[in-house]
Design a protein around this motif. Structure first.
Motif, PDB file in Angstrom:
ATOM      1  N   MET A 119       0.782  -1.178  -0.074  1.00  0.00           N
ATOM      2  CA  MET A 119       0.037   0.073  -0.096  1.00  0.00           C
ATOM      3  C   MET A 119       1.127   0.933  -0.467  1.00  0.00           C
ATOM      4  SD  MET A 119      -3.355  -1.120   3.360  1.00  0.00           S
ATOM      5  CE  MET A 119      -3.568   0.645   2.768  1.00  0.00           C
ATOM      6  N   SER A 120       1.769   1.229   0.430  1.00  0.00           N
ATOM      7  CA  SER A 120       3.023   2.624   0.812  1.00  0.00           C
ATOM      8  C   SER A 120       3.274   2.063  -0.872  1.00  0.00           C
ATOM      9  CB  SER A 120       3.877   2.375   1.907  1.00  0.00           C
ATOM     10  OG  SER A 120       5.534   3.357   1.565  1.00  0.00           O
ATOM     11  N   SER A 121       3.487   1.916  -1.364  1.00  0.00           N
ATOM     12  CA  SER A 121       3.984   1.488  -2.837  1.00  0.00           C
ATOM     13  C   SER A 121       2.795   1.958  -3.589  1.00  0.00           C
ATOM     14  CB  SER A 121       5.309   0.459  -3.473  1.00  0.00           C
ATOM     15  OG  SER A 121       5.607   0.453  -1.773  1.00  0.00           O
ATOM     16  N   ALA A 122       2.084   1.575  -3.563  1.00  0.00           N
ATOM     17  CA  ALA A 122       0.757   2.235  -4.403  1.00  0.00           C
ATOM     18  C   ALA A 122       0.472   2.933  -4.574  1.00  0.00           C
ATOM     19  CB  ALA A 122      -0.228   0.434  -4.285  1.00  0.00           C
ATOM     20  N   ASN A 123       0.525   4.225  -2.799  1.00  0.00           N
ATOM     21  CA  ASN A 123       0.674   4.951  -2.344  1.00  0.00           C
ATOM     22  C   ASN A 123      -1.051   4.922  -2.919  1.00  0.00           C
ATOM     23  OD1 ASN A 123       2.282   7.182  -2.893  1.00  0.00           O
ATOM     24  ND2 ASN A 123       2.440   6.827  -4.993  1.00  0.00           N
ATOM     25  N   SER A 124      -1.399   3.737  -1.822  1.00  0.00           N
ATOM     26  CA  SER A 124      -3.227   3.330  -1.578  1.00  0.00           C
ATOM     27  C   SER A 124      -3.325   3.769   0.140  1.00  0.00           C
ATOM     28  CB  SER A 124      -3.057   2.081  -1.550  1.00  0.00           C
ATOM     29  OG  SER A 124      -4.224   1.345  -1.149  1.00  0.00           O
ATOM     30  N   ASP A 125      -4.949   4.621   0.004  1.00  0.00           N
ATOM     31  CA  ASP A 125      -4.980   5.435   1.330  1.00  0.00           C
ATOM     32  C   ASP A 125      -6.062   4.802   1.856  1.00  0.00           C
ATOM     33  OD1 ASP A 125      -7.256   6.254  -0.455  1.00  0.00           O
ATOM     34  OD2 ASP A 125      -6.711   8.250   0.580  1.00  0.00           O
ATOM     35  N   ALA A 126      -6.309   2.882   1.285  1.00  0.00           N
ATOM     36  CA  ALA A 126      -7.393   2.031   2.210  1.00  0.00           C
ATOM     37  C   ALA A 126      -7.687   1.801   2.982  1.00  0.00           C
ATOM     38  CB  ALA A 126      -7.689   0.709   1.205  1.00  0.00           C
ATOM     39  N   SER A 127      -8.809   1.517   4.165  1.00  0.00           N
ATOM     40  CA  SER A 127      -9.063   0.851   5.175  1.00  0.00           C
ATOM     41  C   SER A 127      -8.521  -0.271   5.463  1.00  0.00           C
ATOM     42  CB  SER A 127     -10.124   1.469   5.831  1.00  0.00           C
ATOM     43  OG  SER A 127     -10.384   2.755   5.705  1.00  0.00           O
ATOM     44  N   ILE A 128      -7.814  -1.339   6.384  1.00  0.00           N
ATOM     45  CA  ILE A 128      -7.572  -2.018   6.539  1.00  0.00           C
ATOM     46  C   ILE A 128      -8.651  -3.195   7.269  1.00  0.00           C
ATOM     47  CG2 ILE A 128      -5.623  -3.841   7.342  1.00  0.00           C
ATOM     48  CD1 ILE A 128      -3.623  -1.920   6.056  1.00  0.00           C
TER      49      ILE A 128
END
Length: 506
Positions: A119-128
């Protein structure tokens, strides 16, 4: 009108106490009524989190009763489920996280750190949301967001599943509720499944085969599913016997693992508890060599049904009929639930016995490739989906796939289907896996080479395999080189990534 939620509601009403899911590691069993309650809970929590209907919700989980329930529950809640292939590699997963627009990701503890890195590499801010394999999602106390009624329609999107991406970036096949239900029904009709049938699901549910064939199909038929965490050759037959499974969907790699262990299993046909209820196995997702099929049936005395399914068609589109109807060796069978034809490069039908591209039309085909209008446009002849498979249809309507258009080897102007060489190599007693492919050649344009994996305890030389091939296919098609490898690159389904092999030998 059929949607995933309407099928679940029907099962919970008509068969509330009937077992639907069993996890052998914990002996947990979920009835259709419990499935309905758990799925309503998933829907309610997503509502409270403010996840709008139509939004993408992903999961990164091993097989089990909760991966199956989240697969169905996210779709039934009106969201689009995005199963993440846990073994696909960093580049694939980063791309999927960026491309899919997933707002929420369910994750098992063993994949949590990997997911955060991705997620850090993909710049994702999705909730986990963490998932306990026994107790399910670990919901936080959320008061924001109201529960909303969801009126689903057949055309609503349900599943976004990414192709393996064996040649470049993966494509996201977007499938509707109509496609999901139709895909499950095709399996039910092709294999004559009933409420008494119980599947052993050993293929991952983040793959179309596991999701549609062994989860959606039993839901449609009202049957049940035993779903271990992952495939184990040492426990496969014990689970078949213990839970009285009647069928299982396999891939050639798994079939060969089971055959390699068969000498130690001491099967007794006609008097073996492991085989009493097991009425058939099916092979899909990758070509099954004829010699392997014959070895399976002579060893286990259980029919092996060759089938054909694609991600873009919600799984099964063709299957050999169930015994006593005729099965044809080397054929993927006849169409079930859709129309299939063979066409030339202009999209015109080919006569019986003539090779061309196989195209498909039916309720089970994808809506589009997500955010990829160019691939969507290139993927259809009008309303017919282009599979990219080279095939022919015989006078009885049975389909025979001879290769992939992208994998065709053109040597000195002659078209050579790699599978023809594969089939010969698989006949050699020392070969466990084989894949032929083309490499550039100054004289012929392309030359035939092959990569093989040797069975444990066996040996053979490159020259021995080359001569073995020459005796069957001749000098023109005989591999110029044979490379020995510890393993061949494969996807989750066991399909060999043939086009990656050239990079591995260079």
């Amino acid at each position: 009108m059929y949607t995933v939620s309407s099928i679940i509601n029907r099962r919970a009403t008509e068969q509330p106490e009937k077992t639907f899911l069993i996890q052998p590691e914990t002996d947990q069993a979920i009835s259709f009524a419990e499935l309905k309650r758990n799925i309503d809970e998933i829907s309610g929590h997503l509502d409270r989190l403010g996840v709008r209907h139509g939004s993408k919700v992903a999961f990164m989980l091993d097989n089990g009763i909760w991966s199956a329930q989240l697969l169905l529950g996210i779709m039934a809640s009106g969201r689009v489920v995005v199963p993440l292939n846990v073994v696909a590699g960093q580049q694939h997963l980063e791309y999927v996280l960026q491309h899919s627009d997933a707002e929420v990701i369910f994750v098992e503890a063993c994949y949590e750190q990997q997911l955060k890195t991705l997620m850090s590499s993909a710049n994702s801010d999705a909730s986990i949301i963490k998932v306990d394999p026994v107790n399910g999602p670990l919901w936080s106390d959320v008061s924001a967001g109201a529960i909303t009624e969801c009126s689903l329609h057949e055309d609503d999107s349900a599943l976004l599943l990414y192709t393996s991406g064996s040649t470049g970036l993966p494509k996201g096949a977007l499938l509707s509720h109509r496609a999901i239900v139709s895909g499950g029904a095709n399996v039910v009709n092709g294999h004559i499944l009933t409420v008494q049938d119980r599947a052993l699901c050993v293929l991952p549910v983040y793959h179309i085969n596991g999701a549609m064939v062994t989860i959606a199909a039993p839901l449609v038929s009202g049957g049940s599913v035993v779903i271990p965490k992952r495939f184990s050759a040492s426990s496969f037959w014990q689970e078949i016997a213990r839970y009285q499974c009647t069928w299982s969907s396999l891939v050639p790699t798994i079939i060969k693992y089971l055959l390699d262990r068969s000498a130690d299993e001491e099967f007794t046909f006609g008097n073996d508890a492991r085989l009493e209820c097991f009425r058939f196995a099916r092979s899909a997702s990758a070509p099954l060599p004829a010699v392997v099929m014959r070895e399976w049936e002579s060893t286990f005395h259980v029919p092996m049904i060759e089938t054909l399914g694609l991600t873009e068609t919600a799984g099964t589109v063709a299957s050999n009929p169930m015994p006593p109807a005729p099965r044809k060796q080397g054929s993927v069978g006849i169409p079930y639930g859709n129309d299939i034809k063979i066409v030339d490069t202009s999209g015109n039908p080919c006569p019986h016995g003539t090779r061309g591209e196989m195209v498909i039309k039916g309720n089970n085909t994808l809506k589009c490739y997500y955010k990829n209008p160019e691939a969507t446009a290139a993927g259809f002849f009008g309303s017919w989906f282009r599979t990219g498979d080279i095939a022919y249809q015989d006078e009885d309507g049975y389909l025979f796939i001879t290769g992939r258009i992208k994998e065709l080897i053109i040597r000195g102007g002659e078209n050579i289907a790699p599978r023809e060489i594969d089939d010969v190599l698989y006949r050699h007693h020392a070969v466990l896996e084989a894949a032929a492919f083309g490499v550039p050649d100054e004289n012929y344009g392309q030359e035939v080479v092959a990569c093989v994996v040797i069975r444990d305890g066996h040996t053979c030389s490159e020259e021995e395999l080359r001569v073995f091939c020459e005796q069957v296919v001749g000098a023109v098609k005989m591999p110029k080189r044979v490379y020995f490898m510890d393993e061949l690159p494969k996807g989750a389904s066991g399909k060999i990534f043939r086009l990656r092999l050239a990079d591995l030998i260079s």
